[in-house]
Design an enzyme around this catalytic site. Structure first.
Site, PDB file in Angstrom:
ATOM      1  N   SER A  15       0.834  -1.213   0.000  1.00 32.77           N
ATOM      2  CA  SER A  15       0.000   0.000   0.000  1.00 32.77           C
ATOM      3  C   SER A  15       0.871   1.267   0.000  1.00 32.77           C
ATOM      4  O   SER A  15       0.478   2.287  -0.579  1.00 32.77           O
ATOM      5  CB  SER A  15      -0.975   0.009   1.184  1.00 32.77           C
ATOM      6  OG  SER A  15      -0.287   0.188   2.396  1.00 32.77           O
ATOM      7  N   ASN A  16       2.043   1.215   0.627  1.00 31.54           N
ATOM      8  CA  ASN A  16       2.918   2.398   0.596  1.00 31.54           C
ATOM      9  C   ASN A  16       3.500   2.618  -0.797  1.00 31.54           C
ATOM     10  O   ASN A  16       3.653   3.758  -1.232  1.00 31.54           O
ATOM     11  CB  ASN A  16       4.029   2.275   1.636  1.00 31.54           C
ATOM     12  CG  ASN A  16       3.533   2.682   3.010  1.00 31.54           C
ATOM     13  OD1 ASN A  16       3.319   3.863   3.274  1.00 31.54           O
ATOM     14  ND2 ASN A  16       3.296   1.704   3.872  1.00 31.54           N
ATOM     15  N   MET A  94      10.808  -6.778   5.138  1.00 36.33           N
ATOM     16  CA  MET A  94      10.946  -7.372   6.462  1.00 36.33           C
ATOM     17  C   MET A  94      12.289  -8.074   6.723  1.00 36.33           C
ATOM     18  O   MET A  94      12.376  -8.928   7.586  1.00 36.33           O
ATOM     19  CB  MET A  94       9.773  -8.328   6.720  1.00 36.33           C
ATOM     20  CG  MET A  94       8.451  -7.588   6.826  1.00 36.33           C
ATOM     21  SD  MET A  94       8.527  -6.266   8.089  1.00 36.33           S
ATOM     22  CE  MET A  94       6.900  -5.541   7.942  1.00 36.33           C
ATOM     23  N   ARG A  95      13.317  -7.689   5.985  1.00 35.10           N
ATOM     24  CA  ARG A  95      14.660  -8.228   6.277  1.00 35.10           C
ATOM     25  C   ARG A  95      15.605  -7.064   6.567  1.00 35.10           C
ATOM     26  O   ARG A  95      15.438  -5.972   6.004  1.00 35.10           O
ATOM     27  CB  ARG A  95      15.187  -9.051   5.109  1.00 35.10           C
ATOM     28  CG  ARG A  95      14.279 -10.261   4.829  1.00 35.10           C
ATOM     29  CD  ARG A  95      14.907 -11.202   3.835  1.00 35.10           C
ATOM     30  NE  ARG A  95      13.912 -12.165   3.391  1.00 35.10           N
ATOM     31  CZ  ARG A  95      14.099 -13.486   3.332  1.00 35.10           C
ATOM     32  NH1 ARG A  95      15.259 -14.004   3.670  1.00 35.10           N
ATOM     33  NH2 ARG A  95      13.141 -14.292   2.908  1.00 35.10           N
ATOM     34  N   HIS A 113       8.061   3.098   9.099  1.00 31.62           N
ATOM     35  CA  HIS A 113       7.808   2.180  10.225  1.00 31.62           C
ATOM     36  C   HIS A 113       6.549   2.639  10.969  1.00 31.62           C
ATOM     37  O   HIS A 113       6.375   3.835  11.221  1.00 31.62           O
ATOM     38  CB  HIS A 113       9.022   2.171  11.164  1.00 31.62           C
ATOM     39  CG  HIS A 113       8.853   1.202  12.280  1.00 31.62           C
ATOM     40  ND1 HIS A 113       8.983  -0.165  12.112  1.00 31.62           N
ATOM     41  CD2 HIS A 113       8.525   1.390  13.583  1.00 31.62           C
ATOM     42  CE1 HIS A 113       8.746  -0.771  13.259  1.00 31.62           C
ATOM     43  NE2 HIS A 113       8.467   0.156  14.171  1.00 31.62           N
ATOM     44  N   ASP A 149      15.256  -0.452  12.562  1.00 33.94           N
ATOM     45  CA  ASP A 149      14.397   0.734  12.702  1.00 33.94           C
ATOM     46  C   ASP A 149      15.052   1.807  13.575  1.00 33.94           C
ATOM     47  O   ASP A 149      14.397   2.405  14.433  1.00 33.94           O
ATOM     48  CB  ASP A 149      13.021   0.332  13.278  1.00 33.94           C
ATOM     49  CG  ASP A 149      12.353  -0.769  12.466  1.00 33.94           C
ATOM     50  OD1 ASP A 149      12.370  -0.689  11.235  1.00 33.94           O
ATOM     51  OD2 ASP A 149      11.810  -1.709  13.069  1.00 33.94           O
ATOM     52  N   GLN A 175      -1.661   3.572   8.890  1.00 29.13           N
ATOM     53  CA  GLN A 175      -1.298   3.495   7.465  1.00 29.13           C
ATOM     54  C   GLN A 175      -1.816   4.697   6.665  1.00 29.13           C
ATOM     55  O   GLN A 175      -1.160   5.141   5.721  1.00 29.13           O
ATOM     56  CB  GLN A 175      -1.815   2.185   6.863  1.00 29.13           C
ATOM     57  CG  GLN A 175      -0.940   1.002   7.283  1.00 29.13           C
ATOM     58  CD  GLN A 175      -0.713   0.017   6.150  1.00 29.13           C
ATOM     59  OE1 GLN A 175      -1.645  -0.641   5.730  1.00 29.13           O
ATOM     60  NE2 GLN A 175       0.512  -0.081   5.670  1.00 29.13           N
ATOM     61  N   GLN A 177      -1.773   7.646   7.607  1.00 29.27           N
ATOM     62  CA  GLN A 177      -0.733   8.671   7.774  1.00 29.27           C
ATOM     63  C   GLN A 177       0.557   8.279   7.038  1.00 29.27           C
ATOM     64  O   GLN A 177       1.228   9.135   6.474  1.00 29.27           O
ATOM     65  CB  GLN A 177      -0.429   8.893   9.262  1.00 29.27           C
ATOM     66  CG  GLN A 177      -1.578   9.497  10.031  1.00 29.27           C
ATOM     67  CD  GLN A 177      -2.047  10.814   9.407  1.00 29.27           C
ATOM     68  OE1 GLN A 177      -1.234  11.690   9.124  1.00 29.27           O
ATOM     69  NE2 GLN A 177      -3.350  10.953   9.197  1.00 29.27           N
TER      70      GLN A 177
END
Ligand code: GAR
Length: 210
Positions: A15-16, A94-95, A113, A149, A175, A177
């Site tokens: 979605s991003n 996700m890595r 994040h 992160d 999401q 935002q």
């Protein structure tokens, strides 16, 4: 003068990536997504990229379920360089990115994040916020360093946590935002990397008067 060229890495829904694409299509972000890469062969993000006519490529992590081995990172960074990517955007990837990748894209890797970092790094940050009893949550765009992160923060947005929130609705609110601040952060990076705003303004004016 060319536009900033983006390479997007994601493992999930995308979605991003779609929000960045939408900002580009709406003329709010002068950028081009040149390649989308995923460690998950059947990830939605690759399907969205293909549907949009963007190169969509699987990252071979050499059989590792969670690790992103150095050789795979080197190959991925080389592929991005070969595609002429100026800025790498992690969008639900996700890595962990390692120094070998970062040395090839120094200060040019961003991540989004779903928490107000430095609070709640790692997986399912919205769930961590709920479990901690937070009344406020949010999202962060930051530079990627070799930590999880942890890099310098570029932009953040806050959302309230309501008493009756479940994981799904809080993540959705966050999401909404994310989809606003990621394009804004990329715009800031474009200026930082020397893609001048005045040029966009002049070409827009010119296009309007044709
Ligand atoms: C987003 O909420 C993003 O912030 C999160 O994964 C989701 C991906 O959604 N990223 C992280 O948790 C990174 N540590 P998307 O695939 O719909 O863009």
């Amino acid at each position: 003068m060319r536009m900033i060229r983006l390479g997007i890495l994601g493992s999930g829904t995308g979605s991003n990536m779609l929000a960045l694409l939408e900002a580009i299509r709406a003329g709010n972000l002068k950028a081009e997504i040149v390649v989308v890469m995923s460690d998950v062969a059947d990830a939605k993000i690759l399907e969205h990229a293909r549907n949009a006519g963007i190169a969509a490529e699987w990252i071979d992590c050499l059989g590792y379920a969670n690790r992103f081995p150095e050789e795979a990172q080197r190959q991925t960074a080389l592929r991005l360089l070969d595609a002429g990517v100026d800025l790498v955007c992690l969008a639900g990837f996700m890595r962990l990115i390692k120094p070998v990748f970062l040395s090839m894209y120094a200060d040019r890797v961003l991540n989004i994040h779903p928490s107000l970092l430095p609070k709640f790094p790692g997986m399912k940050a919205w769930k961590q916020a709920l479990e901690a009893g937070e009344t406020e949550a949010g999202c962060t765009v930051h530079f990627v360093d070799a930590g999880m992160d942890t890099g310098p923060i570029i932009l953040q947005a806050k959302v309230p946590v309501h008493a009756d929130d479940d994981e799904h609705c809080l993540h959705q609110r966050i999401q909404q935002q994310e989809h606003l601040i990621y394009p804004q952060a990329v715009r800031l990076m474009a200026v930082r990397l020397g893609f001048p705003l005045w040029w966009w303004w002049i070409t827009d004016q010119w296009a309007d008067h044709r």
